[in-house]
Design an enzyme around this catalytic site. Structure first.
Site, short mmCIF file in Angstrom:
data_model
loop_
_atom_site.label_atom_id
_atom_site.label_comp_id
_atom_site.label_asym_id
_atom_site.label_seq_id
_atom_site.Cartn_x
_atom_site.Cartn_y
_atom_site.Cartn_z
N SER A 96 37.67 41.99 48.10
CA SER A 96 37.97 42.02 46.66
C SER A 96 36.73 41.71 45.83
CB SER A 96 39.02 40.97 46.30
OG SER A 96 40.29 41.46 46.51
N GLY A 142 50.70 45.59 33.13
CA GLY A 142 50.07 45.69 34.46
C GLY A 142 50.07 47.14 34.92
N GLY A 242 39.55 55.94 35.82
CA GLY A 242 38.55 56.58 36.69
C GLY A 242 37.82 55.55 37.55
N GLU A 368 45.55 47.26 42.02
CA GLU A 368 45.02 48.64 42.10
C GLU A 368 46.13 49.67 42.20
OE1 GLU A 368 42.26 49.71 41.57
OE2 GLU A 368 40.87 48.03 41.78
#
Ligand code: TGC
Ligand code: FAD
Length: 389
Positions: A96, A142, A242, A368
Site C-alpha cells: 500500500s 467512497g 485514471g 481501490e
C-alpha cells in the site's frame, strides 16, 4: 516425492523475461531481509517507521518504478506488478505504501503536473525522501467519488480549500497530499504541502486490518494555496479515476503475493503437523484444499501476467483491470482464510502470517473499488447498462 511449489505447477516463471525475474528476485531478497523480520511487530504495534521504510523502498528503486524520468526507473508494468507481489507477500500495508506513493501520488503529478511540480516533487518521492498521499475518498463519498464535498474556491489568484478526506493511506506522514476537490470548473487536483496552515492529518487508529500501514483523515479548513498548486492536466473525475487504474493494476499482482505466502505457509505446516498419527498433508481433505488453492493462485497469476502484457502494449482497459482486481483479491482472501483452517489454532496468531494477510485483504477488497464496484464496471461493459445509480 519432492514437493513442487504451487506456482511452479504451471511453470509461470518461464513466461517472464530475464530482467523481470531479476527485478522480482531482488525485491524478494530485500523484502525478506529488511521487511519480513519486522512486520509482525509493526502489525501488532499498529505502527511503522514510515520515513525509514520510504527511504529503504526508494533505495530499492520501487517508488514510481514504472514511470519514466525524474529519478524513476521506467521498468515494464509486469516488473512493477512483480515487485508489488513480493512486497505484498510480506504485508499488504507495505505494498500500500508503495502503491499510494508511486501509482497514485507520483503518478498524478507525473501525468497531470506542470514541469515545475514534477521537478519539485518527483525525484525526492522516487528516492523516498518525500512521502505522498492521495485524497479522494470522503466520510460520505467512497464508492461514489462524484459525491465529494471538498471544494476549492478562487480568491484572487489563490485557491481556498475546505473539506475532509477519509481513509487516506500515508496521510499523516505525507510531505505532500494530492487532494481532489470540487471547483466551478469540475473536479480538480491540488498539491497540498504538509504544514500548510489549516491543513491537518489525524491518524486513524483501532484498525483490525492494514495495521502495518498509516491511515489518516485529511482536514482542510480554509487552506490557502497559490494558483500553481493545482495540477494543470487533470479536469473532471477522469483525473483521479485514471490514477486509480495504475494502483488497481499493482493490486492485481500484489494480492497474489499475500495468497502465495499463505499457501507456502500452509503447505509447510501441513507437512510438519501430525494429526491422528500421520502428517496433515497426507489426508485427502487437506490435499483438496491445497490443490484448489494452487489452481486459483496459478490462474490468478496467468491473469495478472496477461493484463501486464496488455498494459505494456498500451492496450489495457479499465474493465480488464476490474476483472483482475475483482478476481485476484476475491481469490486471495479465500485462500488466506482456507489456509488459516489448515493451521488450526496456530493460524490465529502473529507467529504465522495467514490471519494477518486475511485481515489485510479485507481492506484490499474494499479500497481501490470494492468488489461490488468492479462487478458493476464489468456488468456495464457486458450489457451497456450502468447499474451504479
Ligand atoms: P462515470 O460517470 O462512469 O465516470 C466519470 C468520468 O470518469 C471517467 N472514468 C474513468 N477514467 C479513467 N479510468 C477509469 N477507470 C474511469 N472510470 C470512469 C469516465 O469516462 C468519465 O469521464 P468524462 O470525461 O466523461 O467525465 O463515473 P461515476 O460517477 O458513475 O462512477 C463510476 C465508478 C463507480 C466506477 C467510479 O466512481 C469508481 O471507480 N468508484 C470507486 C472509487 C474508488 O475506487 N476509490 C478509490 C480511492 S483511492 C484508494 O482507495 C487508495 S487505497 C490504495 C492503497 O492503500 O493501496
Ligand atoms: P461505501 O461506498 O459506503 O460502500 C459500502 C458498501 O456499499 C460496499 O460494500 C460497496 O461495495 C457497496 N456499494 C456501493 N455502491 C453500491 C452500488 N451502486 N450497488 C451496490 N452496492 C454498492 N481512499 C483514498 O482516496 N485514498 C487512500 O489512500 C485510501 N486508502 C485506504 C486505506 C484503507 C485501509 C481503507 C480501508 C480504505 C482506503 N481508502 C482510500 C478508501 C477506499 O477507497 C474506500 O473505502 C472505498 O472506495 C469504499 O468506500 P466506502 O468505504 O465509503 O464504502
Amino acid at each position: 516425492a519432492h514437493p513442487t511449489h504451487p506456482l511452479a505447477l504451471l511453470a509461470v516463471d518461464g513466461l517472464l523475461s530475464d530482467e523481470e525475474r531479476a527485478i522480482r528476485d531482488t525485491v524478494r531478497a530485500a523484502a525478506d531481509r529488511e521487511l519480513r523480520p519486522h512486520v509482525a511487530g509493526w502489525f501488532e504495534a499498529g505502527e511503522i517507521p514510515a520515513r525509514e521504510l520510504a527511504r529503504t523502498l526508494g533505495g530499492l528503486g520501487v517508488l514510481g518504478m514504472h514511470l519514466e524520468g525524474y529519478g524513476c526507473a521506467g521498468t515494464s508494468a509486469v516488473a512493477y506488478g512483480l515487485a508489488c507481489m513480493e512486497l505484498e507477500a510480506v504485508d499488504s500495508g507495505l505494498r500500500s505504501l508503495v502503491s499510494v506513493q508511486g501509482s497514485l501520488a507520483m503518478y498524478a503529478i507525473w501525468k497531470h503536473g506542470s514541469e515545475e511540480q514534477k521537478q519539485r516533487w518527483l525525484p525526492k518521492m522516487a528516492a523516498g525522501e518525500y512521502i505522498g498521499c492521495f485524497g479522494l475518498t470522503e466520510p460520505d463519498a467512497g464508492s461514489d467519488p462524484g459525491a465529494m464535498r471538498t471544494n476549492a474556491k478562487r480568491d484572487g489568484s489563490d485557491w481556498v480549500l475546505n473539506g475532509t478526506k477519509m481513509w487516506i493511506t500515508n496521510g499523516s506522514v505525507a510531505d505532500v497530499a494530492v487532494v481532489w476537490a470540487r471547483t466551478e470548473e469540475g473536479v480538480r487536483g491540488f498539491l497540498v504541502p504538509a504544514g500548510t496552515p489549516g491543513f491537518s492529518a489525524p491518524e486513524i487508529k483501532m484498525k483490525l486490518s492494514l495495521r502495518a500501514s498509516v491511515t489518516a483523515e485529511l482536514v482542510l479548513e480554509d487552506v490557502r494555496l497559490p494558483a500553481d498548486a493545482m495540477l494543470p492536466g487533470a479536469r473532471g473525475l477522469s483525473g483521479p479515476l485514471g490514477c486509480l487504474n495504475e494502483a488497481r493494476f499493482g493490486i492485481v499482482f500484489g494480492a497474489l503475493g499475500a495468497a502465495r505466502d499463505c499457501l507456502e505457509t500452509a503447505i509447510s505446516y501441513a507437512r510438519d503437523r501430525t494429526v491422528f498419527a500421520r502428517p496433515l498433508a497426507s489426508y485427502q481433505l487437506t490435499q483438496q484444499k491445497l490443490a484448489d488453492m494452487s489452481v486459483e493462485l496459478g490462474k490468478g497469476m496467468l491473469l495478472a501476467l496477461h493484463l501486464g502484457r496488455l498494459k505494456d502494449a498500451g492496450e489495457l482497459t479499465p474493465e480488464q483491470i476490474s476483472v483482475g482486481k475483482l478476481n485476484n483479491v476475491r481469490e486471495a482472501i479465500a485462500v488466506a482464510r482456507e489456509c488459516r483452517t489448515i493451521l488450526g489454532a496456530n493460524g490465529i496468531t502473529l507467529e504465522y502470517p495467514v490471519l494477518r494477510h486475511a485481515n489485510n485483504l479485507e481492506s484490499v477488497l474494499t479500497y481501490e473499488g470494492t468488489s461490488e464496484v468492479h462487478s458493476l464496471v464489468i456488468g456495464k461493459a457486458l450489457t451497456g447498462e450502468q447499474a451504479f445509480r
